[in-house]
Design a protein around this motif. Structure first.
Motif, PDB file in Angstrom:
ATOM      1  N   CYS A  36       0.833  -1.210   0.000  1.00  0.00           N
ATOM      2  CA  CYS A  36       0.000   0.000   0.000  1.00  0.00           C
ATOM      3  C   CYS A  36       0.865   1.257   0.000  1.00  0.00           C
ATOM      4  O   CYS A  36       0.568   2.229  -0.704  1.00  0.00           O
ATOM      5  CB  CYS A  36      -0.932  -0.008   1.212  1.00  0.00           C
ATOM      6  SG  CYS A  36      -2.202  -1.291   1.158  1.00  0.00           S
ATOM      7  N   GLY A  37       1.946   1.262   0.791  1.00  0.00           N
ATOM      8  CA  GLY A  37       2.845   2.414   0.812  1.00  0.00           C
ATOM      9  C   GLY A  37       3.522   2.615  -0.524  1.00  0.00           C
ATOM     10  O   GLY A  37       3.690   3.754  -0.991  1.00  0.00           O
ATOM     11  N   ALA A  38       3.911   1.518  -1.170  1.00  0.00           N
ATOM     12  CA  ALA A  38       4.543   1.605  -2.486  1.00  0.00           C
ATOM     13  C   ALA A  38       3.565   2.139  -3.529  1.00  0.00           C
ATOM     14  O   ALA A  38       3.955   2.861  -4.456  1.00  0.00           O
ATOM     15  CB  ALA A  38       5.052   0.228  -2.911  1.00  0.00           C
ATOM     16  N   THR A  39       2.294   1.801  -3.369  1.00  0.00           N
ATOM     17  CA  THR A  39       1.289   2.317  -4.300  1.00  0.00           C
ATOM     18  C   THR A  39       1.120   3.820  -4.130  1.00  0.00           C
ATOM     19  O   THR A  39       0.970   4.554  -5.120  1.00  0.00           O
ATOM     20  CB  THR A  39      -0.058   1.598  -4.099  1.00  0.00           C
ATOM     21  OG1 THR A  39       0.145   0.183  -4.181  1.00  0.00           O
ATOM     22  CG2 THR A  39      -1.070   2.022  -5.147  1.00  0.00           C
ATOM     23  N   ALA A  40       1.161   4.288  -2.886  1.00  0.00           N
ATOM     24  CA  ALA A  40       1.136   5.736  -2.643  1.00  0.00           C
ATOM     25  C   ALA A  40       2.361   6.394  -3.275  1.00  0.00           C
ATOM     26  O   ALA A  40       2.272   7.473  -3.871  1.00  0.00           O
ATOM     27  CB  ALA A  40       1.091   6.016  -1.142  1.00  0.00           C
ATOM     28  N   PHE A  41       3.513   5.760  -3.148  1.00  0.00           N
ATOM     29  CA  PHE A  41       4.744   6.242  -3.787  1.00  0.00           C
ATOM     30  C   PHE A  41       4.539   6.332  -5.298  1.00  0.00           C
ATOM     31  O   PHE A  41       4.904   7.324  -5.936  1.00  0.00           O
ATOM     32  CB  PHE A  41       5.892   5.285  -3.449  1.00  0.00           C
ATOM     33  CG  PHE A  41       7.241   5.697  -3.982  1.00  0.00           C
ATOM     34  CD1 PHE A  41       8.175   6.273  -3.140  1.00  0.00           C
ATOM     35  CD2 PHE A  41       7.575   5.509  -5.321  1.00  0.00           C
ATOM     36  CE1 PHE A  41       9.426   6.649  -3.626  1.00  0.00           C
ATOM     37  CE2 PHE A  41       8.804   5.884  -5.813  1.00  0.00           C
ATOM     38  CZ  PHE A  41       9.741   6.458  -4.972  1.00  0.00           C
ATOM     39  N   TRP A  42       3.961   5.283  -5.876  1.00  0.00           N
ATOM     40  CA  TRP A  42       3.737   5.241  -7.319  1.00  0.00           C
ATOM     41  C   TRP A  42       2.808   6.368  -7.768  1.00  0.00           C
ATOM     42  O   TRP A  42       3.091   7.067  -8.746  1.00  0.00           O
ATOM     43  CB  TRP A  42       3.140   3.895  -7.701  1.00  0.00           C
ATOM     44  CG  TRP A  42       2.636   3.840  -9.114  1.00  0.00           C
ATOM     45  CD1 TRP A  42       1.352   4.020  -9.539  1.00  0.00           C
ATOM     46  CD2 TRP A  42       3.416   3.620 -10.282  1.00  0.00           C
ATOM     47  NE1 TRP A  42       1.281   3.914 -10.904  1.00  0.00           N
ATOM     48  CE2 TRP A  42       2.545   3.668 -11.387  1.00  0.00           C
ATOM     49  CE3 TRP A  42       4.775   3.378 -10.501  1.00  0.00           C
ATOM     50  CZ2 TRP A  42       2.984   3.490 -12.692  1.00  0.00           C
ATOM     51  CZ3 TRP A  42       5.211   3.192 -11.813  1.00  0.00           C
ATOM     52  CH2 TRP A  42       4.322   3.253 -12.877  1.00  0.00           C
ATOM     53  N   VAL A  43       1.708   6.554  -7.054  1.00  0.00           N
ATOM     54  CA  VAL A  43       0.722   7.558  -7.441  1.00  0.00           C
ATOM     55  C   VAL A  43       1.329   8.960  -7.412  1.00  0.00           C
ATOM     56  O   VAL A  43       1.074   9.780  -8.297  1.00  0.00           O
ATOM     57  CB  VAL A  43      -0.511   7.475  -6.517  1.00  0.00           C
ATOM     58  CG1 VAL A  43      -1.424   8.683  -6.694  1.00  0.00           C
ATOM     59  CG2 VAL A  43      -1.286   6.192  -6.794  1.00  0.00           C
ATOM     60  N   ARG A  44       2.172   9.242  -6.421  1.00  0.00           N
ATOM     61  CA  ARG A  44       2.676  10.595  -6.232  1.00  0.00           C
ATOM     62  C   ARG A  44       4.008  10.877  -6.889  1.00  0.00           C
ATOM     63  O   ARG A  44       4.351  12.038  -7.133  1.00  0.00           O
ATOM     64  CB  ARG A  44       2.794  10.880  -4.734  1.00  0.00           C
ATOM     65  CG  ARG A  44       1.419  10.822  -4.067  1.00  0.00           C
ATOM     66  CD  ARG A  44       1.427  11.246  -2.636  1.00  0.00           C
ATOM     67  NE  ARG A  44       0.118  10.942  -2.060  1.00  0.00           N
ATOM     68  CZ  ARG A  44      -0.075  10.197  -0.996  1.00  0.00           C
ATOM     69  NH1 ARG A  44       0.953   9.681  -0.367  1.00  0.00           N
ATOM     70  NH2 ARG A  44      -1.287   9.950  -0.551  1.00  0.00           N
ATOM     71  N   GLU A  45       4.774   9.833  -7.172  1.00  0.00           N
ATOM     72  CA  GLU A  45       6.125  10.081  -7.682  1.00  0.00           C
ATOM     73  C   GLU A  45       6.477   9.305  -8.935  1.00  0.00           C
ATOM     74  O   GLU A  45       6.999   9.877  -9.884  1.00  0.00           O
ATOM     75  CB  GLU A  45       7.160   9.782  -6.576  1.00  0.00           C
ATOM     76  CG  GLU A  45       6.938  10.604  -5.319  1.00  0.00           C
ATOM     77  CD  GLU A  45       8.148  10.599  -4.410  1.00  0.00           C
ATOM     78  OE1 GLU A  45       9.290  10.550  -4.887  1.00  0.00           O
ATOM     79  OE2 GLU A  45       7.932  10.665  -3.181  1.00  0.00           O
ATOM     80  N   SER A  46       6.208   8.014  -8.963  1.00  0.00           N
ATOM     81  CA  SER A  46       6.733   7.181 -10.042  1.00  0.00           C
ATOM     82  C   SER A  46       5.941   7.303 -11.334  1.00  0.00           C
ATOM     83  O   SER A  46       6.411   6.839 -12.380  1.00  0.00           O
ATOM     84  CB  SER A  46       6.786   5.717  -9.616  1.00  0.00           C
ATOM     85  OG  SER A  46       7.731   5.550  -8.573  1.00  0.00           O
ATOM     86  N   ARG A  47       4.747   7.883 -11.298  1.00  0.00           N
ATOM     87  CA  ARG A  47       3.982   7.991 -12.541  1.00  0.00           C
ATOM     88  C   ARG A  47       4.426   9.186 -13.376  1.00  0.00           C
ATOM     89  O   ARG A  47       3.950   9.367 -14.479  1.00  0.00           O
ATOM     90  CB  ARG A  47       2.484   8.125 -12.217  1.00  0.00           C
ATOM     91  CG  ARG A  47       1.887   6.872 -11.605  1.00  0.00           C
ATOM     92  CD  ARG A  47       0.387   6.829 -11.728  1.00  0.00           C
ATOM     93  NE  ARG A  47      -0.261   7.965 -11.102  1.00  0.00           N
ATOM     94  CZ  ARG A  47      -1.572   8.176 -11.092  1.00  0.00           C
ATOM     95  NH1 ARG A  47      -2.373   7.298 -11.662  1.00  0.00           N
ATOM     96  NH2 ARG A  47      -2.095   9.216 -10.480  1.00  0.00           N
ATOM     97  N   LEU A  48       5.365   9.980 -12.850  1.00  0.00           N
ATOM     98  CA  LEU A  48       5.889  11.094 -13.633  1.00  0.00           C
ATOM     99  C   LEU A  48       6.680  10.556 -14.825  1.00  0.00           C
ATOM    100  O   LEU A  48       7.260   9.477 -14.745  1.00  0.00           O
ATOM    101  CB  LEU A  48       6.786  11.977 -12.765  1.00  0.00           C
ATOM    102  CG  LEU A  48       6.094  12.632 -11.558  1.00  0.00           C
ATOM    103  CD1 LEU A  48       7.127  13.370 -10.709  1.00  0.00           C
ATOM    104  CD2 LEU A  48       5.001  13.576 -12.010  1.00  0.00           C
TER     105      LEU A  48
END
Length: 250
Positions: free
Chosen positions: A234-246
């Protein structure tokens, strides 16, 4: 090379622990958690039994002196910690292999929750079954990425003087691997290849290491590592939504 914010990355695991309490996510936290519990107890029992036999064999090699025969507790003390760490990391690897289809779906529900969509489990079981081959292949890719680098660090650890830095390098590498391991679930859901994910995380390396650092620590603590896996997803998904989708810079 070292873009991102390490301290900002630290907060994602805590957010993951908050997210696993959400009603729409609990089912797909509880099921792999129960699987992991059975797996952990089985592995612990097997390793404890094997280790007990090993201690008995080692004690049989010692001379029949009373003071030496009373040192079996020392064997448990010296080698028990090593077995504990092996169990902790071995558990995480096996748990990720077995639970990868569940974790992929948990990441999908978490992403919907974070982006304002309604998390729904309709059709979820069929999707989990369909995703098994792809999820297992992603796990194999991560293992293939890990093994040669781990071997290189192991060789460095054998070189005098240089091996003083080996422990630090191991922990940095494990932190990086934890970020790759868990951010890969939402990345896979969005059809981002593993090589592309590595590029995306490399452009936010400090944030990724900040996320992976507490996950790597928690993975070494028995019982806590049962809970840290879904929280890390879940934390990694939050990371993905806010940072890695750039977009990736070329």
């Amino acid at each position: 090379m070292f873009n991102g914010n390490f301290f900002h990355g630290l907060g994602y695991l805590g957010e993951g622990f908050r997210l696993i309490k959400q009603p729409g996510l609990r089912l797909f936290v509880i099921i792999p958690l129960m699987i992991n519990l059975v797996l952990f107890v089985s592995m612990a029992y097997f390793m404890a039994t094997a280790f007990s036999s090993l201690i008995e064999t080692a004690m049989g090699w010692l001379p029949d002196w009373a003071w030496l025969q009373s040192l079996d507790w020392l064997f448990w003390l010296l080698y028990g910690a090593v077995i504990l760490l092996m169990l902790a990391y071995g558990f995480v690897v096996v748990a990720n292999l077995i639970g990868s289809p569940f974790y992929g779906y948990l990441a999908e529900l978490t992403e919907k929750h974070l982006t304002g969509e309604e998390p729904t489990v309709e059709g979820g079981w069929a999707q989990i079954v369909r995703d098994i081959p792809r999820a297992l292949w992603r796990e194999v890719q991560k293992i293939l990425y890990y093994l040669p680098r781990a071997l290189g660090l192991f060789i460095i650890g054998l070189i005098p003087v240089i091996n003083l830095a080996a422990a630090v390098l191991w922990f940095i590498f494990n932190s990086w691997m934890m970020a790759l391991q868990y951010v890969d679930y939402p990345a896979d859901n969005n059809r981002v290849s593993f090589p592309m994910l590595k590029k995306q995380l490399a452009q936010r390396r400090l944030s990724a290491l900040g996320f992976g650092f507490p996950v790597a620590l928690a993975a070494m603590v028995p019982v806590l590592n049962l809970l840290v896996v879904p929280a890390a997803v879940c934390g990694a998904t939050a990371f993905w939504v806010r940072e890695s989708r750039l977009p990736v810079k070329t």
